[in-house]
Scaffold this active site. Structure first.
Site, PDB file in Angstrom:
ATOM      1  N   MET A 134     -10.203  20.424  14.691  1.00  0.00           N
ATOM      2  CA  MET A 134     -10.904  19.434  14.981  1.00  0.00           C
ATOM      3  C   MET A 134     -11.993  19.532  14.970  1.00  0.00           C
ATOM      4  SD  MET A 134      -8.325  18.553  18.168  1.00  0.00           S
ATOM      5  CE  MET A 134      -9.586  16.603  18.803  1.00  0.00           C
ATOM      6  N   HIS A 135     -13.497  18.367  15.000  1.00  0.00           N
ATOM      7  CA  HIS A 135     -14.418  18.882  15.032  1.00  0.00           C
ATOM      8  C   HIS A 135     -15.308  18.977  14.094  1.00  0.00           C
ATOM      9  CE1 HIS A 135     -13.080  19.060  18.810  1.00  0.00           C
ATOM     10  NE2 HIS A 135     -12.822  20.076  18.990  1.00  0.00           N
ATOM     11  N   ASP A 137      -5.303  18.891  15.856  1.00  0.00           N
ATOM     12  CA  ASP A 137      -4.562  19.959  15.954  1.00  0.00           C
ATOM     13  C   ASP A 137      -3.386  20.084  17.112  1.00  0.00           C
ATOM     14  OD1 ASP A 137      -6.543  20.832  16.764  1.00  0.00           O
ATOM     15  OD2 ASP A 137      -6.246  22.119  15.229  1.00  0.00           O
TER      16      ASP A 137
END
Length: 495
Positions: free
Chosen positions: A86-87, A244
């Site tokens: 992520m991110h 995830d």
């Protein structure tokens, strides 16, 4: 020939250390798995980057390996699901080419931009589910606007890692709410892009991917890729997928309010599914949209998980991690003398400190490699205990949990974690497959329309580890020292 057992489902997880692919049959049995390692670049202090094209090449290689291992079943693939780290800030130009390497979740360069965002958007934490932190996507965009203004002006799309791979698979720019949640640009309650947060970053919704629930079809495999993979002649749905953490939840059936688990991948999380949106940004807990419609989660996010074990093995010059763990277990007599702060890449929950670093405290002339490994295992466990306390402060007690990810393979580490937290910890069969298996489940739901509850069942229990009361008490003493050590060093990290 297609597999006579019926359709198969492909799960692809774009991790930080590897791209992992799993092929699952109609009985939810994994038929083939593959993992292709990834390298991370750290060109400056606090920076962490990967070029998006390495994800795509690794995906092609991993899929090719799975196809070779189970060619008949692969020919029956009827749906594809995606999960990913992520991110990450993936910035594309008008031709959908990356403008620069992606800035990853464990990158800490954007601390100043976090303060700027908080000032620009009062109430940001209630809208986005968490206060601004350097690892999230939005502060990175402000950093690029400030430090690379010419490049920022050329941005046509802002994507997340798994969704760049989706773009290559389908030609569609789509993400799901759980991954979008980690961008700090989503209105979590509405499950829609926030105009206020986008404007604060100098963006608008036209530059963001379309939102689709993780269980929905979000495109079909392109004819070119289908031909390359031997799947031409039919439409193959690609599901909305998940970040995830949420994909890991789907993989172990953590879909009901209160379902909790610990994830031990490159990073670590303590994750609890919630039936409503429950932000608590003051506790540094992430209150995010789940990949399942009408569902959210609370999560304590730790930047350092099983990656610390690999680091420790390299540090002591012990290439066989399994043997080092076995020797450490054989010599285990309770909490060790060494303390380890596991903040190799900074920390998010509970410190929001990109400057924090790893510390081995208490080294002596007789310190052995097994002592270092035990300290690392215990340091992560104590960090999970501190994260669990943050969830409790947010009104979400965790009195039992499952465990997933690569770290879940170790029954010894599971025992340490159960005793440090003082709760029973359940390992499920195949739980180390984690997000890739969850992505395969989402592929099946998107392609067939089956009910989430019918597909996302809990896997068979491998074992349940109860906390050892004596160990729990001993780790309580160690926990006090663990927290005190970080507080003593906090200003030194910044210096």
């Amino acid at each position: 020939m297609p597999d006579p057992r019926g359709p198969a489902w492909l799960g692809i997880d774009i991790g930080t250390s590897a791209v992992k692919v799993v092929l699952v049959d109609g009985a939810q049995a994994p038929l083939a798995k593959a993992a292709v390692p990834l390298a991370t670049s750290r060109p400056h202090p606090l920076w962490s980057e990967q070029h998006p094209d390495i994800w795509w090449r690794a995906t092609l290689d991993a899929v090719a390996e799975v196809r070779r291992a189970a060619s008949d079943a692969f020919a029956a693939v009827a749906g594809i699901g995606l999960s990913g780290q992520m991110h990450g800030a993936v910035l594309l130009d008008g031709d959908d080419r990356p403008l620069r390497p992606a800035i990853l979740w464990n990158d800490g360069r954007a601390a100043a931009e976090c303060a700027e965002l908080q000032a620009l958007v009062p109430g940001l934490g209630r809208i986005a589910g968490i206060t601004a932190m350097p690892g999230l996507t939005a502060p990175k965009l402000l950093w690029v606007r400030r430090h690379e203004p010419e490049l920022f002006g050329r941005i046509r799309r802002v994507m997340l890692p798994k969704d760049y791979v989706r773009l290559k698979l389908t030609g569609e720019a789509v993400t799901d709410p759980s991954d979008a949640a980690g961008s700090l640009l989503l209105d979590e309650a509405a499950r829609a892009w926030s105009p206020a947060l986008l404007a604060a970053c100098g963006l608008d919704a036209d530059r963001m991917p379309r939102l689709a629930e993780g269980t929905e079809p979000a495109g079909t495999l392109s004819p070119a890729v289908a031909r390359e993979w031997g799947l031409a002649g039919r439409e193959i749905a690609v599901a909305g997928g998940a970040g995830d953490a949420a994909a890991g939840a789907v993989g172990i059936g953590a879909i009901a309010d209160g379902d909790a688990f610990v994830s031990l991948g490159t990073s670590a999380q303590v994750f609890v599914t919630t039936g409503t949106y429950r932000p608590a940004p003051e506790t540094l807990i992430h209150g995010f949209a789940h990949t399942l419609p009408g569902t959210w989660f609370q999560m304590a996010a730790l930047l350092n998980g099983a990656s610390t074990v690999e680091w420790a093995a390299r540090l002591v010059g012990f290439p066989d991690i399994g043997e080092l763990l076995a020797r450490t277990e054989a010599g285990f007599r309770g909490p060790g003398r060494l303390l380890f702060l596991p903040y190799l890449a900074g920390e998010r929950t509970p410190h929001d400190d990109p400057h924090a670093r790893g510390v081995l405290f208490g080294l002596a002339p007789d310190t052995q490699p097994t002592d270092v490994m035990q300290a690392v295992l215990e340091g992560v466990a104590l960090s999970l205990r501190e994260a669990r306390n943050c969830l409790e402060a947010a009104g979400t007690p965790v009195d039992r949990a499952a465990i997933i990810g690569g770290g879940a393979r170790s029954a010894f580490w599971t025992r340490i974690i159960a005793s440090a937290l003082g709760i029973p910890v359940t390992r499920y069969a195949g739980s180390e497959a984690g997000p890739a298996f969850g992505a395969a489940r989402l592929a099946r739901i998107a392609a067939t329309g089956e009910a989430v509850a019918d597909v996302c069942v809990k896997p068979p229990v491998l074992d349940v580890t109860e906390p050892d009361p004596a160990l729990h008490a001993a780790y309580g003493d160690g926990f006090v020292r663990f927290r005190r050590l970080y507080r003593a060093l906090r200003e030194e990290f910044r210096a």
